[in-house]
Design a protein around this motif. Structure first.
Motif, mmCIF file in Angstrom:
data_model
loop_
_atom_site.group_PDB
_atom_site.id
_atom_site.type_symbol
_atom_site.label_atom_id
_atom_site.label_comp_id
_atom_site.label_asym_id
_atom_site.label_seq_id
_atom_site.Cartn_x
_atom_site.Cartn_y
_atom_site.Cartn_z
ATOM 1 N N LYS A 308 0.820 -1.218 0.000
ATOM 2 C CA LYS A 308 0.000 0.000 0.000
ATOM 3 C C LYS A 308 0.851 1.263 0.000
ATOM 4 C CE LYS A 308 -3.689 -2.266 2.664
ATOM 5 N NZ LYS A 308 -4.433 -2.259 3.954
ATOM 6 N N ASP A 346 1.646 8.218 -4.565
ATOM 7 C CA ASP A 346 1.117 8.116 -5.929
ATOM 8 C C ASP A 346 1.261 9.493 -6.581
ATOM 9 O OD1 ASP A 346 -0.469 7.994 -8.233
ATOM 10 O OD2 ASP A 346 -1.933 6.659 -7.292
ATOM 11 N N SER A 473 1.278 -0.520 -7.689
ATOM 12 C CA SER A 473 0.088 -0.658 -8.541
ATOM 13 C C SER A 473 -1.106 -0.052 -7.826
ATOM 14 C CB SER A 473 -0.175 -2.118 -8.886
ATOM 15 O OG SER A 473 -0.432 -2.869 -7.711
ATOM 16 N N ARG A 474 -2.023 0.409 -8.631
ATOM 17 C CA ARG A 474 -3.273 0.965 -8.098
ATOM 18 C C ARG A 474 -4.451 0.284 -8.772
ATOM 19 N NH1 ARG A 474 -1.763 5.320 -11.794
ATOM 20 N NH2 ARG A 474 -0.723 6.523 -10.179
ATOM 21 N N ASP A 475 -5.574 0.134 -8.038
ATOM 22 C CA ASP A 475 -6.795 -0.437 -8.603
ATOM 23 C C ASP A 475 -7.451 0.574 -9.527
ATOM 24 O OD1 ASP A 475 -6.583 -2.855 -7.230
ATOM 25 O OD2 ASP A 475 -7.565 -2.027 -5.446
ATOM 26 N N LEU A 476 -7.958 0.091 -10.630
ATOM 27 C CA LEU A 476 -8.741 0.933 -11.525
ATOM 28 C C LEU A 476 -10.198 0.909 -11.080
ATOM 29 C CD1 LEU A 476 -7.150 -0.228 -14.900
ATOM 30 C CD2 LEU A 476 -6.805 1.958 -13.760
ATOM 31 N N PRO A 479 -12.438 -2.453 -14.772
ATOM 32 C CA PRO A 479 -11.487 -2.988 -15.754
ATOM 33 C C PRO A 479 -11.565 -2.217 -17.076
ATOM 34 C CG PRO A 479 -12.670 -4.769 -14.673
ATOM 35 C CD PRO A 479 -13.358 -3.498 -14.260
ATOM 36 N N LYS A 557 -7.414 -4.900 -18.194
ATOM 37 C CA LYS A 557 -6.692 -4.695 -16.939
ATOM 38 C C LYS A 557 -7.612 -4.157 -15.853
ATOM 39 C CE LYS A 557 -1.925 -3.986 -18.328
ATOM 40 N NZ LYS A 557 -0.767 -3.098 -18.180
ATOM 41 N N SER A 558 -7.394 -4.637 -14.609
ATOM 42 C CA SER A 558 -8.102 -4.091 -13.448
ATOM 43 C C SER A 558 -7.154 -3.305 -12.545
ATOM 44 C CB SER A 558 -8.758 -5.219 -12.645
ATOM 45 O OG SER A 558 -7.780 -6.137 -12.209
ATOM 46 N N LYS A 559 -5.856 -3.418 -12.789
ATOM 47 C CA LYS A 559 -4.848 -2.659 -12.055
ATOM 48 C C LYS A 559 -3.899 -2.016 -13.050
ATOM 49 C CE LYS A 559 -4.609 -5.466 -7.804
ATOM 50 N NZ LYS A 559 -4.779 -4.401 -6.802
ATOM 51 N N GLU A 560 -3.262 -0.975 -12.602
ATOM 52 C CA GLU A 560 -2.214 -0.378 -13.427
ATOM 53 C C GLU A 560 -0.991 -0.110 -12.577
ATOM 54 O OE1 GLU A 560 -3.316 3.347 -15.115
ATOM 55 O OE2 GLU A 560 -4.032 4.196 -13.228
ATOM 56 N N LYS A 561 0.171 -0.283 -13.179
ATOM 57 C CA LYS A 561 1.430 -0.066 -12.479
ATOM 58 C C LYS A 561 1.930 1.351 -12.715
ATOM 59 C CE LYS A 561 2.919 -4.888 -12.453
ATOM 60 N NZ LYS A 561 3.980 -5.857 -12.851
#
Length: 724
Positions: A308, A346, A473-476, A479, A557-561
């Motif tokens: 986190k 972030d 990574s963060r949640d979008l 998706p 994608k459901s996450k992005e780096k």
């Protein structure tokens, strides 16, 4: 026309001036004091105008604007020379301590502080019996105690309060790490060498000292020559190595001591290099900062924190800088203690959950705009500065606020503390915003804490150099279908074009992220070429059509780096401690003359309390030793003195090392407790004194509060102090 506000000298400096006047000089005190104030003000005007000239050059202002500012600077310096020349020599001979310039007053004050510190062994030159080594100092018992208290409070104030992750990394660092960070190539100063004796000097210092000395010694110097010297001083920070060397030759500058010729300037890396292991094949360095150990452990720290953001990591440790010619005592040394925080956020959200706790603080900021327009620092509410984007973001603002609270709690005078924003020419190209906490002392305004939003530069540089993905990574929200682009280099074309640099270019192309690859593709299609900047090498190459193609893939994608940004507060502990010494130093009258006092807050005082039997008496001695033992059991450092010397002398001796409280055992059922600063005394029952000292040492109760609880004790005049 530029109007400059008059600047008053620091109150403590003026008080010190008054204290140092001897009886012979009292008749002329008002005149001499006014002259010293005028000198302080005139020197301040010169300094500020010099800052303006540098700022105008930094933003590439029109030549006529720079010329006008330089002309004014020249006039101000000439006026300063007139002030100094007008100081009557006979007064100086009557009483040297009265002083004739602000510089002399500052030097006398600094000498008084240094003498007190050295006499009571707060610090001493390292390896003194062998002649010592410039830039190396040892802390003695009280100095060690002050330093330990400062670091303990730093850890409580930042690490504990903000739940930071503390690490402890080696001082010895492999070259690859410091090459990626840029230190191997760029951590340099320009140096010149005495061609016969081999003595080394910082090139900019040699030029600056020569020019300043020439201007001071010849107030009637021809206008053209003075103008040239003034331009040189104003442009010093912007000179290239060639320009610096040309000026040294033009002015015929020689080695300061031997008057031998000097070499051309050349870069000198300030890191201490050392091979690692017996073969000598692995090059290493003593670290110039502690931050790199945190950056290379980012993935492990992120995992420890549950993946986190935001989170912060902290490290306290030694750092090393091989200064060419160390001076300014404890302020510029070759080995020093840093306390650094790397707070990872972030880049799309630099808010801080605790910013509201510091938003209402008001203190002096010196924003870029005020510096460029030659205005004074402004007292600003922190929340307003962040809202107006004077300070870039909440996280940076939060740590500026917490730094203010930390420094003032230590005992730094809030009116001699400011936060100065870096000018455009001071900031690295990747930085979003940078501020320095500057503390005023006898050497001027000294940078003691650096606070910077370094963007994502450090993690990206180490990612590229180590081939490790230092990312989060963060949640979008939901998706998404994305097109991913991967660069496919044409090795033959790149080999022909870049030859020795082809490996560097190939690796950089293969490590382009999706956004960077897409941007390069668009640039190649529109312009036929695109720049490729490689952070860790600080090089930019031009990629042309045909050197690279791009493969496209469609994925959900459901996450992005992303690569986190880092906010970095970096504390120079030694510099803070020296400024603290000056801010807490004072003198007061006694029968034997001026008595030195260090008015440390109990938080940082090297010893919290002294215990004295009033007279030599077996029963009182026993009570004193029992109180001392109980204080130690409670974790309170104390000194006991049963010598039977006069109580005034014992008070004076402990005042000089900054002990805030003294317990005098004068009966079998109660004691007298004395406050160092006011010298007031109260009567306290024997069974309550340990808890009372513990509470006051921890800041839980103030002296003013306890005076309302316990009866006052009126002391008889002591034989060795005017009022005790």
């Amino acid at each position: 026309m530029i109007l400059l506000a008059r600047i008053r000298p620091p109150p403590r400096l003026l008080q010190q001036h008054r204290r140092n006047l001897s009886a012979k000089a009292l008749a002329n005190a008002n005149l001499g004091f006014k002259r010293d104030v005028d000198l302080v003000e005139q020197q301040a005007l010169v300094n500020r105008q010099g800052d303006l000239v540098r700022a105008l050059k930094a933003r590439k202002a029109p030549k006529e604007e720079i010329d006008a500012a330089v002309t004014l600077l020249k006039d101000l310096k000439f006026k300063l020379q007139e002030f100094e020349a007008a100081s009557p020599k006979e007064e100086a001979s009557q009483d040297e301590s009265s002083g004739t310039s602000s510089q002399a007053s500052g030097k006398r004050f600094r000498e008084a502080v240094t003498n007190a510190l050295e006499r009571r062994m707060f610090f001493t030159n390292s390896f003194g019996i062998y002649g010592g080594v410039a830039g190396l100092f040892d802390y003695g018992p009280p100095g060690c105690a002050v330093k330990a208290n400062v670091l303990s409070f730093w850890r409580q104030h930042f690490v504990v309060n903000d739940d930071l992750l503390e690490v402890d990394c080696p001082c010895l660092t492999p070259e690859a790490v410091l090459r990626a960070s840029g230190h191997v190539e760029k951590f340099t100063d320009l140096m010149v060498r005495d061609v016969k004796e081999g003595h080394c000097f910082r090139a900019d210092h040699v030029l600056k000292d020569f020019v300043k000395d020439a201007l001071e010694k010849d107030p009637r110097m021809p206008a053209a020559k003075r103008d040239d010297y003034t331009r040189t001083l104003a442009s010093l920070d912007d000179f290239s190595v060639e320009e610096l060397g040309a000026k040294i030759k033009e002015y015929g500058i020689r080695a300061p001591d031997t008057k031998n010729d000097l070499s051309d300037p050349f870069p000198f890396n300030l890191m201490f290099g050392t091979p690692i292991g017996p073969t000598g094949l692995l090059q290493g360095y003593l670290r110039p900062e502690t931050a790199q150990g945190i950056f290379v452990n980012f993935n492990e720290l992120l995992y420890y924190n549950g993946g986190k953001l935001p989170f912060g990591a902290a490290q306290i440790g030694q750092a090393f800088r091989n200064e060419i010619a160390p001076r300014q005592g404890l302020l510029r040394v070759r080995e020093f203690t840093l306390a650094e925080i790397e707070f990872f956020v972030d880049p799309a959200d630099k808010s801080h959950p605790k910013f509201a706790s510091v938003a209402d603080l008001e203190f002096f900021l010196y924003p870029r705009a005020e510096q460029m327009s030659l205005k004074d620092p402004v007292k600003v509410r922190l929340g307003h500065a962040v809202a107006q984007k004077v300070i870039n973001n909440e996280t940076l603002g939060y740590y500026i606020g917490r730094t203010y609270l930390f420094l003032t709690a230590l005992g730094i005078n809030k009116n001699r503390l400011r936060f100065r924003q870096h000018l455009a020419n001071e900031m690295a190209h990747y930085a979003a915003d940078c501020w320095d906490a500057e503390i005023e002392c006898s050497y001027g305004w000294i940078e003691c804490v650096g606070l910077a939003d370094r963007s994502a530069y450090d993690l990206k540089a180490h990612s590229t150099a180590s081939k490790s993905n230092l990312v989060a990574s963060r949640d979008l929200p939901e998706p998404v279908v994305v097109e991913e682009f991967a660069a496919v280099p044409n090795r033959k074309e790149i080999g022909v074009a870049f030859k020795a640099n082809q490996k560097l270019v190939l690796e950089a192309l293969q490590e382009l992220n999706n956004e960077e690859a897409l941007e390069m593709q668009k640039k190649l299609e529109s312009d036929g070429e695109a720049p490729l900047h490689i952070c860790n090498a600080d090089k930019t190459f031009t990629i042309k059509k045909g050197m690279v193609t791009f493969n496209k893939q469609v994925t959900k994608k459901s996450k992005e780096k992303f690569t986190p940004s880092v906010i970095e507060p970096s504390f120079g502990i030694g510099r803070i401690i020296y400024c603290l010494f000056e801010h807490c130093f004072d003198t007061r009258g006694g029968v034997d003359g001026q008595l030195n006092v260090f008015r440390f807050p109990p938080l940082v005082a090297p010893v919290k309390c002294t215990v004295f039997p009033l007279v030599q008496n077996p029963k009182l001695d026993g009570i004193a030793r029992a109180i001392s033992a109980k204080l130690r059991e409670a974790g309170i450092g104390n000194k006991i003195d049963t010598t039977g010397r006069s109580i005034g002398r014992r008070y004076a001796r402990t005042d000089e090392i900054g002990v805030p409280f003294a317990i005098t055992v004068d009966s079998e059922d109660g004691v007298t407790v004395r406050d160092r600063d006011s010298k007031d005394q109260i009567r306290v029952p024997l069974e309550e004194v340990v808890d009372l000292i513990a509470d006051m040492s921890a800041g839980k109760r103030s002296w003013k509060e306890v005076q309302g609880v316990y009866p006052a004790h009126v002391a008889a005049k002591a034989s060795d102090e005017t009022d005790e």
